[in-house]
Write an enzyme that holds these catalytic residues in place. Structure first.
Site, PDB file in Angstrom:
ATOM      1  CD  GLU A  77      -3.132   0.149   2.229  1.00 34.60           C
ATOM      2  OE1 GLU A  77      -3.390  -1.066   2.347  1.00 34.60           O
ATOM      3  OE2 GLU A  77      -3.546   1.019   3.013  1.00 34.60           O
ATOM      4  CG  ASP A  78       1.482   2.801   3.241  1.00 39.88           C
ATOM      5  OD1 ASP A  78       0.507   3.155   2.564  1.00 39.88           O
ATOM      6  OD2 ASP A  78       1.421   2.529   4.454  1.00 39.88           O
TER       7      ASP A  78
END
Ligand code: MN
Length: 479
Positions: A77-78
């Site tokens: 996600e990051d």
């Protein structure tokens, strides 16, 4: 323990799995590199979050793939890495777990609301694929809730509400009681801070007042068990703040809550549970209607124990809970106890037992296949699975779990499609009642069937509460 460092995690994993720690170290270095420069709202380096998540998992003696996935859970996600990279650098199982806990990208949605619903559905249904995904999500949520003080008040309330609505029920269903209680208390602290504080203080006072009485009982029972050379461990177990809040909300007075503090007595085997029960009843006078045998009648989420409330020293009412060590691990950790109990087999047995033994699994699969729209799916799950439950008995004494508001029609279809389709009448607690009667907790239900019946009439669909029963009735009438 909030300031976990990698050495703590390694030490924890070594306790139960000394041969695979190198893999955990590698996952840590990998995640640390990828998240470098990122900072949490608390000011801590971002890596502290995955590290804590992994630690919560290792504390449950999770398998190494799960611990590594905990360390890597936010990388898709990051950071710029892909699922294929993780599969290549670690293994497919870790890649699948990390992918399972990753939000669906917002590019696929027209609104934030749509994205949220799709993600909530993804979390809930991941249980049908690999329950470890939910466990990682719960550990993730737990650490986020523990560090919620750094968020805005709006975010605190929003996250707490979501925790209560989605994560607490999920923890309940897989039997992860430790996590469930902590999530409940943390949520209440932000949702009703005054109430939380008030109960917290009262509870502390009661604990202080009953300390001597409980210690005296503990010592006496321990001596009796040791004299009979029954291996044992006894602990004082306190109800969580939220548990007390709920009882007060239901109209109980604090002084009526007998299980606010309980003695938890663990022994080696089932026979000794009953022997212990006899010894306690001989020593302390029991209250007759406060005895429960959840060993022969396990709760629907596998909880097993004997409960008996007795008059302790100074005539104080004390609840005692008697169970084996294994039952206690299941009571605290539910399916996650399999990691310790079943070792290498755990991952498969978790999934198999979930399918075979957990009533909610069938309902969830059913709702998932019936509702294509994410919003409808989520609200249906909330109504049917995450709302208040009632527990009713079959004629054989088996316990069936249903959402509050269910009728005998729902009960019949929950037993089997055949029973629902051939139902002609119903007795509740030996009295004949209409089929749209609203069932109550502890009702004994007997369905009368007739193979020559015409089958369910279409209007029954209106009288049923669960979508499962409604669907089967409408299907029958289509034919
Ligand atoms: Mn996270």
């Amino acid at each position: 323990m909030n300031n976990i460092v990698i050495e703590d995690l390694i030490k924890k994993v070594k306790e139960y799995n000394p041969t695979e720690v190198e893999f955990v170290k590698k996952a840590y270095e990998y995640a640390n590199d990828l998240h470098s420069g990122q900072v949490r709202q608390s000011g801590d380096p971002y890596i502290t979050h995955p590290l804590n998540v992994a630690y919560i998992l290792a504390d449950m003696h999770a398998d190494v793939d799960t611990v590594c996935a905990g360390l890597l859970h936010d990388t898709l996600e990051d950071t710029n890495i892909t699922k294929e990279d993780i599969a290549h650098d670690f293994n497919q199982s870790i890649a699948n777990l990390v992918n399972g806990v990753t939000k669906i990208s917002k590019m696929n949605f027209s609104s934030k609301q749509d994205q949220n619903m799709a993600n909530t559905r993804k979390i809930i249904t991941s249980i049908t694929e690999d329950v470890r995904i939910i466990i990682i999500k719960l550990a993730d949520r737990l650490h986020n809730m523990r560090t919620l003080e750094f968020k805005s008040e709006f975010k605190q309330k929003e996250n707490s509400l979501e925790t209560m609505e989605i994560f607490v029920p999920l923890a309940y269903y897989i039997g992860a009681y430790r996590i469930k209680s902590e999530l409940e208390d943390l949520s209440l602290r932000y949702l009703k801070p005054d109430m939380y504080k008030k109960i917290y203080e009262k509870k502390a006072k009661i604990e202080e007042d009953s300390k001597d009485c409980l210690q005296e009982m503990l010592f006496k029972i321990q001596t009796l068990l040791n004299d009979k050379t029954i291996p044992n461990e006894i602990k004082v177990r306190a109800k969580n703040i939220y548990g007390i809040y709920k009882r007060l909300n239901d109209g109980h007075k604090l002084s009526d809550i007998h299980d606010l503090l309980a003695l938890k007595i663990m022994v080696d085997e089932v026979d000794n549970c009953y022997l212990t029960l006899g010894m306690i009843h001989k020593e302390y006078h029991p209250i007759n209607d406060k005895f429960k045998d959840y060993i022969c009648n396990p709760k629907t989420n596998m909880y097993r124990s004997l409960h008996t409330t007795v008059f302790g020293p100074e005539d104080r009412l004390v609840q005692t809970q008697i169970r084996t060590f294994e039952m206690d691990r299941i009571a605290s950790f539910g399916l996650t106890a399999y990691w310790e109990e079943k070792k290498g087999q755990a991952r498969y047995l978790m999934q198999e037992d979930l399918k075979a033994k957990f009533q909610f699994f069938k309902s969830l699969t059913e709702i998932n296949s019936m509702f294509g729209d994410n919003q409808e799916f989520v609200s249906q799950v909330k109504i049917e699975l995450f709302s208040d439950r009632i527990y009713v008995y079959t004629t054989k004494g088996d316990i069936i779990e249903l959402p509050k508001g269910s009728t005998p029609i729902d009960f019949a279809y929950k037993l089997s499609t055949d029973i629902g389709n051939t139902m002609v009448g119903v007795f509740v607690n030996d009295e004949y009642v209409p089929i749209d009667y609203t069932l109550n907790n502890k009702d004994r239900v007997r369905i009368v069937t007739d193979d020559l019946s015409f089958g369910p009439r279409e209007e029954w669909a209106e009288k049923a509460h669960t979508s499962y029963a409604k669907k089967l009735i409408l299907e029958f009438n289509k034919k």
